[in-house]
Design a protein around this motif. Structure first.
Motif, PDB file in Angstrom:
ATOM      1  N   HIS A 161       0.844  -1.184   0.000  1.00  0.00           N
ATOM      2  CA  HIS A 161       0.000   0.000   0.000  1.00  0.00           C
ATOM      3  C   HIS A 161       0.882   1.236   0.000  1.00  0.00           C
ATOM      4  CE1 HIS A 161      -3.195   2.790   0.877  1.00  0.00           C
ATOM      5  NE2 HIS A 161      -2.606   3.175   1.984  1.00  0.00           N
ATOM      6  N   TYR A 199       4.040   0.427   2.160  1.00  0.00           N
ATOM      7  CA  TYR A 199       3.924  -0.542   3.244  1.00  0.00           C
ATOM      8  C   TYR A 199       3.621  -1.897   2.633  1.00  0.00           C
ATOM      9  CZ  TYR A 199       3.689   3.783   5.766  1.00  0.00           C
ATOM     10  OH  TYR A 199       3.988   5.026   6.256  1.00  0.00           O
ATOM     11  N   LEU A 258       2.365  -5.435   2.450  1.00  0.00           N
ATOM     12  CA  LEU A 258       1.449  -6.317   3.169  1.00  0.00           C
ATOM     13  C   LEU A 258       1.951  -7.747   3.119  1.00  0.00           C
ATOM     14  CD1 LEU A 258      -1.313  -6.343   4.651  1.00  0.00           C
ATOM     15  CD2 LEU A 258      -2.292  -7.094   2.484  1.00  0.00           C
ATOM     16  N   GLN A 259       2.370  -8.184   1.954  1.00  0.00           N
ATOM     17  CA  GLN A 259       2.801  -9.568   1.804  1.00  0.00           C
ATOM     18  C   GLN A 259       3.773  -9.752   0.661  1.00  0.00           C
ATOM     19  OE1 GLN A 259      -1.173 -11.414   1.529  1.00  0.00           O
ATOM     20  NE2 GLN A 259      -0.465 -12.846   3.096  1.00  0.00           N
ATOM     21  N   ASP A 296      -5.495  -7.935  -4.392  1.00  0.00           N
ATOM     22  CA  ASP A 296      -6.000  -7.114  -3.290  1.00  0.00           C
ATOM     23  C   ASP A 296      -7.353  -7.721  -2.950  1.00  0.00           C
ATOM     24  OD1 ASP A 296      -7.227  -5.366  -1.586  1.00  0.00           O
ATOM     25  OD2 ASP A 296      -6.569  -3.562  -2.618  1.00  0.00           O
ATOM     26  N   LEU A 329      -4.222  -1.655  -2.835  1.00  0.00           N
ATOM     27  CA  LEU A 329      -2.929  -2.333  -2.890  1.00  0.00           C
ATOM     28  C   LEU A 329      -2.447  -2.406  -4.328  1.00  0.00           C
ATOM     29  CD1 LEU A 329      -3.555  -5.393  -0.539  1.00  0.00           C
ATOM     30  CD2 LEU A 329      -2.548  -3.183   0.050  1.00  0.00           C
ATOM     31  N   PHE A 352      -2.973 -13.611   8.691  1.00  0.00           N
ATOM     32  CA  PHE A 352      -3.138 -12.213   9.080  1.00  0.00           C
ATOM     33  C   PHE A 352      -3.290 -12.077  10.594  1.00  0.00           C
ATOM     34  CE2 PHE A 352      -4.789  -9.888   5.028  1.00  0.00           C
ATOM     35  CZ  PHE A 352      -3.512  -9.912   4.523  1.00  0.00           C
ATOM     36  N   ARG A 372       0.076 -12.297  12.019  1.00  0.00           N
ATOM     37  CA  ARG A 372       0.839 -11.077  11.715  1.00  0.00           C
ATOM     38  C   ARG A 372       0.452  -9.940  12.659  1.00  0.00           C
ATOM     39  NH1 ARG A 372       2.082  -8.231   6.628  1.00  0.00           N
ATOM     40  NH2 ARG A 372       3.735  -6.783   7.246  1.00  0.00           N
ATOM     41  N   SER A 379       9.884  -2.341   4.761  1.00  0.00           N
ATOM     42  CA  SER A 379       8.510  -1.848   4.627  1.00  0.00           C
ATOM     43  C   SER A 379       7.498  -2.924   5.037  1.00  0.00           C
ATOM     44  CB  SER A 379       8.245  -1.379   3.192  1.00  0.00           C
ATOM     45  OG  SER A 379       7.928  -2.455   2.339  1.00  0.00           O
ATOM     46  N   TYR A 380       7.933  -4.157   5.034  1.00  0.00           N
ATOM     47  CA  TYR A 380       7.085  -5.252   5.537  1.00  0.00           C
ATOM     48  C   TYR A 380       7.079  -5.260   7.062  1.00  0.00           C
ATOM     49  CZ  TYR A 380       5.642 -10.141   6.439  1.00  0.00           C
ATOM     50  OH  TYR A 380       5.021 -11.278   6.917  1.00  0.00           O
ATOM     51  N   LEU A 381       8.231  -4.948   7.640  1.00  0.00           N
ATOM     52  CA  LEU A 381       8.365  -4.982   9.099  1.00  0.00           C
ATOM     53  C   LEU A 381       7.843  -3.711   9.765  1.00  0.00           C
ATOM     54  CD1 LEU A 381      11.971  -6.469   9.349  1.00  0.00           C
ATOM     55  CD2 LEU A 381       9.805  -7.687   9.617  1.00  0.00           C
ATOM     56  N   GLY A 382       7.669  -2.676   8.987  1.00  0.00           N
ATOM     57  CA  GLY A 382       7.203  -1.415   9.556  1.00  0.00           C
ATOM     58  C   GLY A 382       8.335  -0.599  10.161  1.00  0.00           C
TER      59      GLY A 382
END
Lengths: 190, 190
Positions: B60, B68, B70-71, B81, B93, B136, B139, B173-176
């Motif tokens: 996203h 960011y 997502l997967q 998406d 997405l 999810f 996660r 960007s996956y981990l934030g």
DNA sequence: GAAATTTCTTAACATACATCAATATTTTAC
DNA sequence: GTAAAATATTGATGTATGTTAAGAAATTTC
């Protein structure tokens, strides 16, 4: 099950008398007092619950005893540890009533029986699952991209009716922050 | 669709010749070069994709242009998406190939047609959805409860085969976290 | 309705991660 | 194979949130 409750659960679905009998036979009404635990981490999650009224909380407890709130559930929501419910593994979530609540329970076995007897209910539950998936996707993106303050504002939007009745530390555990931080955020916003 | 691909997708399902013809008619093979975008945020998500080989990323992009993830999707995963796919809303997405990838595309319309013609495929996709939901949930709990370093270690566990071929800033960007922080975490761990 | 308990707030200080800036390393393009 | 571009690392510094501790406020209990 009362007619009004059945209509509330399956709002736009129409059933034959026979189907109604089947539905009545598989749902069990439960009154959960505030503080009651209806599913414990470690147990087999062999049922899911429809919330007629009240408020439920599902949370995970880590090795250190810290709690992480996955979701709050209010009127017209379904709750369980779905991961455990789907996989057959032991629950890692606990589901507790944080207000006096009225629920309908359906066991996994009865749900499957229901699918065979009333096929359109399969679609009904699939749509519920799609919505649950969607909500989780949104939650993940918010957790990745927003500050604690923004997540709190989003929480208020998501749960406008219950926001004031939920304990501060439960909200904090949903947002992934401490109760002290939430307190500061509330102060800033007021 | 080749027999081996069909078996890979629907591994334990057995089909009649007629069913096989239907399946062949609804799946479209796609070769996506590294960097190719197969779904763009803002578009209608009217299809989902099975990954035969390669690696896809769904992410996203916020108002400031920050991404960011997502997967990541690898061989034998499905991507889209799904929120947009289910709801009919526009995608938020983007799905891009981060390696040369081979995919099978099925449109939403064809998928529904498939359900009517081969009912057992409905169950097949429901189980996929349950697994996606489960992933999810996991996660979300990890994002709430773990530090960046712990999340990175979990990422390596989750994606052991591709971890080394994914760009640092995509993992971040996956981990934030930022790419700089990930760099420091990697240093600590080595 | 007073005491006990639970919940919330505040403050001082600590820490994880972000930001900005510079440089090093790897990959891509010709 | 060299230059250009993209990616990764490192350092200095900033900020959001955590931790610890104390006290205030609200709720529950009898």
């Amino acid at each position: 099950m009362e007619v009004s409750d059945r209509n509330k659960i399956f709002n736009d679905l129409v059933f034959t008398d026979e189907e109604i009998n089947i539905i009545n036979s598989v749902f069990q009404k439960i009154n959960a007092k505030k503080g009651a635990i209806i599913l414990n981490a470690g147990d087999i999650a062999d049922a899911q619950y429809y919330i007629v009224s009240g408020c439920m909380r599902t949370f995970h407890t880590d090795e250190e005893g810290k709690e992480y709130t996955l979701q709050f559930g209010i009127s017209d929501w379904w709750v369980s540890d779905y991961t455990a419910f789907f996989t057959g593994d032991k629950a890692i979530l606990t589901v507790e009533a944080i207000q006096d609540s009225t629920l309908y329970r359906i066991s996994k076995e009865d749900k499957e029986y229901l699918f065979t007897q009333i096929p359109k209910i399969d679609t009904f539950f699939r749509i519920k699952l799609e919505k649950a998936y969607t909500a989780f996707q949104k939650r993940i993106l918010i957790n990745l991209s927003k500050t604690a303050k923004q997540r709190y504002l989003n929480f208020i939007e998501t749960y406008p009716k219950i926001e004031k009745s939920i304990k501060n530390y439960h909200i904090a555990s949903y947002l992934g922050i401490t109760t002290e931080s939430l307190s500061r955020i509330r102060k800033e916003l007021s």
